[in-house]
Design an enzyme around this catalytic site. Structure first.
Site, PDB file in Angstrom:
ATOM      1  N   ASP A   1     -10.688  63.717 -42.484  1.00 13.90           N
ATOM      2  CA  ASP A   1      -9.764  64.515 -43.276  1.00 13.90           C
ATOM      3  C   ASP A   1      -9.201  64.148 -42.064  1.00 13.90           C
ATOM      4  OD1 ASP A   1      -8.307  66.630 -45.085  1.00 13.90           O
ATOM      5  OD2 ASP A   1      -9.958  68.340 -44.205  1.00 13.90           O
TER       6      ASP A   1
ATOM      7  N   GLU B   1      -6.500  60.049 -42.582  1.00 12.61           N
ATOM      8  CA  GLU B   1      -6.056  61.368 -43.497  1.00 12.61           C
ATOM      9  C   GLU B   1      -4.583  61.303 -42.367  1.00 12.61           C
ATOM     10  OE1 GLU B   1      -3.439  63.850 -44.383  1.00 12.61           O
ATOM     11  OE2 GLU B   1      -5.632  65.722 -43.873  1.00 12.61           O
TER      12      GLU B   1
ATOM     13  N   ASP C   1      -5.533  68.367 -53.505  1.00 17.66           N
ATOM     14  CA  ASP C   1      -5.030  70.334 -53.014  1.00 17.66           C
ATOM     15  C   ASP C   1      -2.978  70.065 -53.025  1.00 17.66           C
ATOM     16  OD1 ASP C   1      -6.059  71.408 -50.712  1.00 17.66           O
ATOM     17  OD2 ASP C   1      -5.782  69.394 -49.288  1.00 17.66           O
TER      18      ASP C   1
END
Length: 503
Positions: free
Chosen positions: A288, A335, A388
Site C-alpha cells: 500500500d 499500489e 476504498d
C-alpha cells in the site's frame, strides 16, 4: 499469463459467529473460485485491528487477527469444550464490539482448558518466530494498563524497554503472554491450512501490506530507533498526503515515519524480515502507498492537519536492490495511486512491479486519464474498484452526466453497469484483473467497505449467508474462457467441478 481474481476480505465471509473466519466458508469460497475460473483471492491486511477496526492500523505487522480464528475447528481438534457464540443482529454487517467480546471469552476458555496439552508446540512456534514474544508482551502490558497507548504507560522502564523492567514484566505477565502466543499459534495453523488448500486447488492468495505501521504497535515499541520519534518516544513527524482537490487540509494519517538512515545502517533488515514473512503467507503482495518508497509526505506531529507537510526523498532503489536479491518468489504489486511523479515512475520501472488501474477513476476527465480503459497496460492489475471506493453500482448512481457520457462511449453495451465494467476489466490488455465481490454480486453503496478519512462505520460488509453462487460461477467461468483468462488446466478440469456452490 492472463488471469482473473476477486477482492474479498476474510471478515466478509458469511461464517457463523458474526464475522468471517478461516473456517468452512473460506474453503467453500475457494471452491467457488475454482468453479468460476478465478485464480487470485485478494484480501485486506490480516493483522489484529484496534480503534476504528481498520486493518491498516494494526498492533503488529506480523501477528494475525484472532477474530479470524474458526472456533468450530478448535472444537473438532479437541481444543475447545464450550458453546459457540450465537448469531444475532444484521447478518450482512459485522458488529465488531460484540464479536470481540464474545469471541475473546471463548478463546480464553480454550486456552485455559487446552494450553497445557499443546504448550510444547506453542513454545516451538514462539521460538521459530522471533517477533512473537515481544508482541505477546506488548499485548499483555497494554491490557494491564487498560488499553493505553504504550507511550502513556505509567511504567517508564517498560516504555523505554529497560532490561530489568522487561524481565520483570515477562515474569509478572507470563500467563497472558502464553495466551497471546497460543492465539497466534492457532491463527497461523489455520491460515497455513487454508493457504495449502487454496494452492492445491490452483488459487493464489494475494495479501496487502500497509507501508506504515501504527503508532500504538509492538513494532514501534520494539524498534523505536527505526522511527522518527522524540526523546520521549512520541512521534516527531507523521505520514499523510498533501491538500488536493478532494481535501483542502490533506490527510494526516498519523503513522510515525521511518528513520531511513537507521534502516540503511541495518541494511534494511527490518523490511527484509517483514517481506520474508509475507513471502511465507501469500503468493502475491500489494504494498500500500508504494509511492512512499520514492518520496514521502512528512508532517510535523504537532500539526493537526497535513497543510504544513513537505515531500522528502526515500531510499527507493537502494532498498529494492536488496529486496530483489533476497525476496525472490513473492509477486509484488505496487499500489501507485496518488501523486506519481518522475521519481516514483523511475522506481516502479526499476522494480518492474505491476501497478494498479481502477476503472471507476477512468471516466471523470478525458482520454488522457491514466485509468481510462484505453490507457491500461499489460503489466498492471486492473480493478473495477477497490475497498476504498464505492461499489460500481453505488458509483454509477452518483455519477455526473459527464462521467456517464464518457463511460457510455467506451464500456460494452450491456444492460447492467456492473456487467459492463466487469466485461471491460476482463477484456482489457492487463495481464491480471481483479473485481471486488460486491461488484460480482451487483451490490449498491450499502455494501461499500471503507470511506477513507473517516472513523467508524467502515469494514462492516459481509456476504449474505446461504447465498447460492452457482449461476455466478457459471457466468464467470464463461467470461474467463471468452476473454482468454482461463488457464488450460482449469479449462480441462471444468467437468470435475460441477454442482451447486453455496457458502
Amino acid at each position: 499469463m492472463r488471469q482473473s481474481g476477486v477482492l474479498l476480505h476474510i471478515t466478509s465471509l458469511p461464517s457463523p459467529g458474526g464475522v468471517g473466519t478461516l473456517g468452512r466458508e473460506a474453503y467453500a469460497f475457494c471452491d467457488f473460485m475454482v468453479k468460476a475460473g478465478l485464480k487470485i483471492w485478494q484480501v485486506l491486511p490480516i493483522g489484529p485491528t484496534g480503534f476504528g477496526e481498520s486493518p491498516y492500523q494494526s498492533a503488529s505487522t506480523y501477528a494475525g487477527n484472532p477474530m479470524l480464528i474458526d472456533l468450530r475447528r478448535l472444537q473438532e481438534e479437541g481444543l475447545l469444550d464450550a458453546p459457540l457464540p450465537h448469531d444475532s443482529g444484521d447478518p450482512c454487517k459485522v458488529d465488531f464490539d460484540r464479536v470481540r467480546r464474545e469471541k475473546n471469552a471463548v478463546l480464553r476458555q480454550s486456552f485455559e482448558s487446552s494450553f497445557s496439552m499443546v504448550a510444547d508446540e506453542v513454545e516451538a512456534f514462539t521460538q521459530a518466530n522471533p517477533w512473537l514474544e515481544d508482541y505477546a508482551l506488548f499485548m499483555a502490558v497494554k491490557e494491564h494498563f487498560s488499553g493505553q497507548m504504550w507511550q502513556k504507560w505509567p511504567d517508564e522502564g517498560l516504555r523505554f524497554r529497560r532490561p530489568e523492567a522487561i524481565a520483570r514484566a515477562k515474569e509478572q505477565f507470563r500467563r497472558e503472554i502464553d495466551f497471546h502466543c497460543y492465539l497466534q499459534w492457532i491463527f497461523f495453523r489455520q491460515w497455513s491450512a487454508l493457504k495449502r488448500y487454496c494452492n492445491e486447488k490452483g488459487v493464489e492468495l494475494f495479501g496487502d501490506m500497509p507501508i506504515y505501521v501504527a503508532e500504538d504497535s509492538a513494532d514501534t515499541w520494539t524498534h523505536p530507533k527505526l522511527f522518527q520519534l522524540n526523546p520521549d518516544l512520541t512521534p516527531q513527524r507523521v505520514a499523510g498526503v498533501p491538500p488536493d482537490y478532494f481535501s483542502e487540509d490533506g490527510q494526516r494519517w498519523g503513522n510515525p515515519l521511518y528513520n531511513w538512515k537507521a534502516m540503511r545502517r541495518e541494511k534494511f533488515r527490518w523490511w527484509l524480515d517483514r517481506l520474508g514473512q509475507a513471502q511465507e503467507m501469500f503468493n502475491w503482495l500489494r504494498i500500500d502507498h508504494f509511492i512512499g518508497f520514492a518520496n514521502f509526505y512528512s508532517i510535523p506531529a504537532s500539526c493537526p492537519t497535513a497543510r504544513e507537510g513537505k515531500w522528502v526523498k526515500a531510499p527507493g532503489k537502494k532498498l529494492f536492490k536488496r529486496v530483489k536479491r533476497e525476496i525472490r518468489d513473492l509477486k509484488i504489486v505496487a499500489e501507485d495511486l496518488g501523486e506519481v511523479g518522475p521519481r516514483v515512475q523511475k522506481l516502479i520501472r526499476y522494480c518492474g512491479y505491476p501497478g494498479m488501474k481502477v476503472l471507476v477513476f477512468g471516466f471523470d476527465s478525458d482520454e488522457s486519464n491514466p485509468h481510462f480503459p484505453g490507457n491500461i497496460v499489460e503489466n498492471a492489475i486492473v480493478y473495477t474498484g477497490t475497498h476504498d471506493n464505492d461499489t460500481v453500482a453505488g458509483w454509477w448512481e452518483k455519477a455526473t452526466p459527464h462521467v456517464r457520457e464518457m463511460a457510455g462511449k467506451y464500456l460494452p453495451p450491456m444492460e447492467d453497469i456492473c456487467d459492463a465494467m466487469i466485461e471491460c476489466a476482463f477484456r482489457s490488455v492487463a495481464e491480471t484483473c481483479i473485481v471486488p465481490m460486491q461488484d460480482y454480486l451487483h451490490l449498491g453503496g450499502e455494501a461499500r467497505m471503507n470511506y477513507p478519512g473517516t472513523v467508524g462505520g467502515n469494514w462492516l460488509w459481509r456476504m449474505a449467508p446461504d447465498q447460492d453462487l452457482t449461476a455466478l460461477a457459471e457466468r464467470l467461468f464463461a467470461l474467463n474462457r471468452r476473454t482468454a483468462r482461463l488457464s488450460p488446466a482449469a479449462d480441462s478440469s471444468a467437468a470435475t467441478h460441477k454442482g451447486g456452490t453455496n457458502l
